[in-house]
Design an enzyme around this catalytic site. Structure first.
Site, mmCIF file in Angstrom:
data_model
loop_
_atom_site.group_PDB
_atom_site.id
_atom_site.type_symbol
_atom_site.label_atom_id
_atom_site.label_comp_id
_atom_site.label_asym_id
_atom_site.label_seq_id
_atom_site.Cartn_x
_atom_site.Cartn_y
_atom_site.Cartn_z
ATOM 1 N N ASP A 215 -3.132 -12.489 -5.266
ATOM 2 C CA ASP A 215 -3.577 -11.273 -4.560
ATOM 3 C C ASP A 215 -4.048 -11.646 -3.158
ATOM 4 O O ASP A 215 -5.243 -11.568 -2.857
ATOM 5 C CB ASP A 215 -4.696 -10.598 -5.364
ATOM 6 C CG ASP A 215 -5.128 -9.281 -4.735
ATOM 7 O OD1 ASP A 215 -4.323 -8.675 -4.005
ATOM 8 O OD2 ASP A 215 -6.284 -8.864 -4.976
ATOM 9 N N ARG B 10 -6.608 -5.061 -12.557
ATOM 10 C CA ARG B 10 -7.474 -6.049 -13.207
ATOM 11 C C ARG B 10 -7.542 -5.765 -14.706
ATOM 12 O O ARG B 10 -7.491 -6.666 -15.540
ATOM 13 C CB ARG B 10 -8.890 -5.980 -12.607
ATOM 14 C CG ARG B 10 -8.973 -6.523 -11.196
ATOM 15 C CD ARG B 10 -10.416 -6.712 -10.765
ATOM 16 N NE ARG B 10 -11.019 -5.512 -10.235
ATOM 17 C CZ ARG B 10 -11.255 -5.285 -8.934
ATOM 18 N NH1 ARG B 10 -10.925 -6.186 -8.037
ATOM 19 N NH2 ARG B 10 -11.823 -4.181 -8.537
ATOM 20 N N CYS C 102 -1.004 -6.214 -0.088
ATOM 21 C CA CYS C 102 -1.806 -5.052 0.320
ATOM 22 C C CYS C 102 -1.580 -4.718 1.792
ATOM 23 O O CYS C 102 -2.344 -3.973 2.384
ATOM 24 C CB CYS C 102 -3.282 -5.303 0.032
ATOM 25 S SG CYS C 102 -3.966 -6.697 0.916
ATOM 26 N N ASP D 67 -10.509 -19.413 -3.791
ATOM 27 C CA ASP D 67 -10.573 -18.634 -2.551
ATOM 28 C C ASP D 67 -10.972 -19.594 -1.435
ATOM 29 O O ASP D 67 -11.721 -20.554 -1.664
ATOM 30 C CB ASP D 67 -11.607 -17.509 -2.665
ATOM 31 C CG ASP D 67 -11.379 -16.399 -1.638
ATOM 32 O OD1 ASP D 67 -10.880 -15.323 -2.031
ATOM 33 O OD2 ASP D 67 -11.693 -16.604 -0.449
ATOM 34 N N PHE E 245 -6.771 -16.377 -4.616
ATOM 35 C CA PHE E 245 -7.344 -15.397 -3.671
ATOM 36 C C PHE E 245 -8.311 -14.483 -4.444
ATOM 37 O O PHE E 245 -8.178 -13.256 -4.447
ATOM 38 C CB PHE E 245 -6.263 -14.553 -2.976
ATOM 39 C CG PHE E 245 -5.138 -15.357 -2.378
ATOM 40 C CD1 PHE E 245 -5.300 -16.005 -1.162
ATOM 41 C CD2 PHE E 245 -3.912 -15.481 -3.035
ATOM 42 C CE1 PHE E 245 -4.275 -16.752 -0.603
ATOM 43 C CE2 PHE E 245 -2.881 -16.232 -2.478
ATOM 44 C CZ PHE E 245 -3.056 -16.868 -1.262
#
Ligand code: SAH
Length: 396
Positions: A300, A215, A340, A253, A231
């Site tokens: 992300d 970030r 992730c 989101d 996201f």
């Protein structure tokens, strides 16, 4: 060595990975058990010739033991306290335990801290514990005592969020709740930005601490750019982009709750700032038609694959969203793209991103190769622990 523990004896030749300090024993490696070990019990693990190898928590499933020690040990309060102390000292050496700008960090990162099955995140005085094994769940009271002793007056509360993280088959009905202290401060600071964190209702332990450094990097790229934070969850990347001088920031989101939190966090940091807009929408739909509106896009997504059998599908999903970003981003645009999923390797993720680049036909350079921050350490003997992968790309 504690005599009463149950024991596993491995098949000949299966001791090699434990001798290299890999912290898992697969069920297929076990020749025989002695003493009927149950899920969550401590077990000693021996080679076929009777040599002691390690001890750990027993689990029903393909990983049968998660190793806690490669030496004989009494697993008592002092054992846990020492482990927590070591984990704390690592964060101390990273400058995280006494930092007025950043008071949120991961204190225990499972295998990376020699505590498989355990995650502890520190939120400005509250430690949020999440256990992923029954063995860890059963020692949580001792962990709380150890946290109290090691952290002293820095610790205000401990919240256990194991309600949904334990293996389904274990049939333990764990409930979330405070093990020490109560609902206190729920605002944290990261690089001076303020965030409301909701560990009770929020995803994971409440905040995606693992993207902190990435970030921060977005901030360096954001000046005068039109940013899409896809996201976004609680909006982390968006505020760094705003701080870095972005012209406009759109946060997207699918969770309405996440969008609500994002809006609250905007007000906390940039009251009345009209550069930011948040949308509750499906990411894949939203990205169908973004034309050339953006020149910095952050992707992300959640772990598309949580299990090995879903890897192929996940790779398709990565390919799809990255293709949409590459096809539509403005010339000279920057894409931050992440995965992730622990089961998607760095190589596979890259292949998916590379094929997306090829489909778009654009000229693309890799500027940065990203991973998780230092408070999410990886045991050098357990590279599976390196789960966060990211690329920063320049699209000509
Ligand atoms: N970037 C965030 C973390 C993202 S976690 C941060 O820095 O904190 C992944 C997010 O994707 C979750 O908030 C989840 O609600 C959201 N999500 C899952 N599926 C989605 C979809 N199909 N479209 C949009 N958002 C989705």
């Amino acid at each position: 060595m504690p005599a009463k523990l149950a024991s596993f004896f491995l098949k000949p030749g299966k001791e090699q990975s434990l001798k290299r300090f890999h912290p898992w024993v697969f069920s297929g490696a076990i020749a025989k058990a002695e003493g009927k070990p149950q899920e969550g019990d401590l077990v000693n693990v021996f080679a076929s010739n009777g040599e002691f190898l390690a001890l750990g928590h027993c689990q029903v499933g393909s990983i049968a033991v998660r190793i806690l020690s490669f030496e004989p040990a009494e697993v008592n309060y002092d054992f846990w306290k020492l482990k927590i102390e070591k984990a704390w000292n690592v964060r101390k050496s990273l400058g995280l335990t006494d930092n007025s700008e950043t008071n949120v960090f991961r204190l225990v990162h499972a295998e990376g801290d020699g505590m498989p099955g355990l995650v502890i995140d520190f939120y400005n005085g509250t430690a949020v514990i999440q256990t992923h094994t029954v063995g860890m769940f059963l020692v949580r009271e001792m962990l709380v005592e150890a946290l109290k002793e090691v952290l002293g007056n820095k610790l205000k509360a401990v919240y256990d969020k194991s309600g949904k993280s334990l293996p389904y088959k274990a049939e333990i009905s764990a409930e979330d709740g405070y093990l020490f202290g109560d609902d206190s401060e729920k605002e944290v600071s990261e690089y001076g930005l303020r965030f409301k964190v909701d560990w009770v209702e929020g995803q994971k332990t409440g905040f995606f601490i693992d993207q902190r450094e990435n970030r921060f990097l977005v901030q360096q790229f954001a000046k005068n750019r039109d940013v899409l934070n896809m996201f976004c969850y609680t909006g982390g990347f968006s505020f760094y982009a705003m701080k870095g001088g972005a012209r406009l920031v759109h946060s997207v989101d699918s969770s309405a709750k996440a969008i609500e939190l994002t809006k609250q966090n905007v007000e906390l940091n940039f009251e009345g700032d009209t550069r930011h807009e948040a949308f509750a929408a499906d990411g894949f739909e939203f990205m169908r038609d973004i034309k050339d509106k953006y020149d910095l896009i952050i992707l992300d997504p959640p772990a598309f694959a949580k299990h090995r059998d879903a890897v192929q599908q996940a790779l398709q999903a990565y390919k799809r969203i990255n293709t949409r970003a590459f096809e539509q981003i403005r010339s000279g645009g920057i894409v931050f793209t992440f995965s992730c999923s622990q089961v998607v390797s760095k190589e596979k993720f890259r292949e998916a991103v590379f094929s997306a680049a090829a489909i778009s036909g654009r000229s693309i350079r890799i500027l940065h190769q990203l991973t998780q921050p230092a408070d999410h350490p990886v045991s050098i003997y357990h590279l599976e622990g390196e789960y966060l992968k990211g690329l920063v790309l320049y699209v000509e």
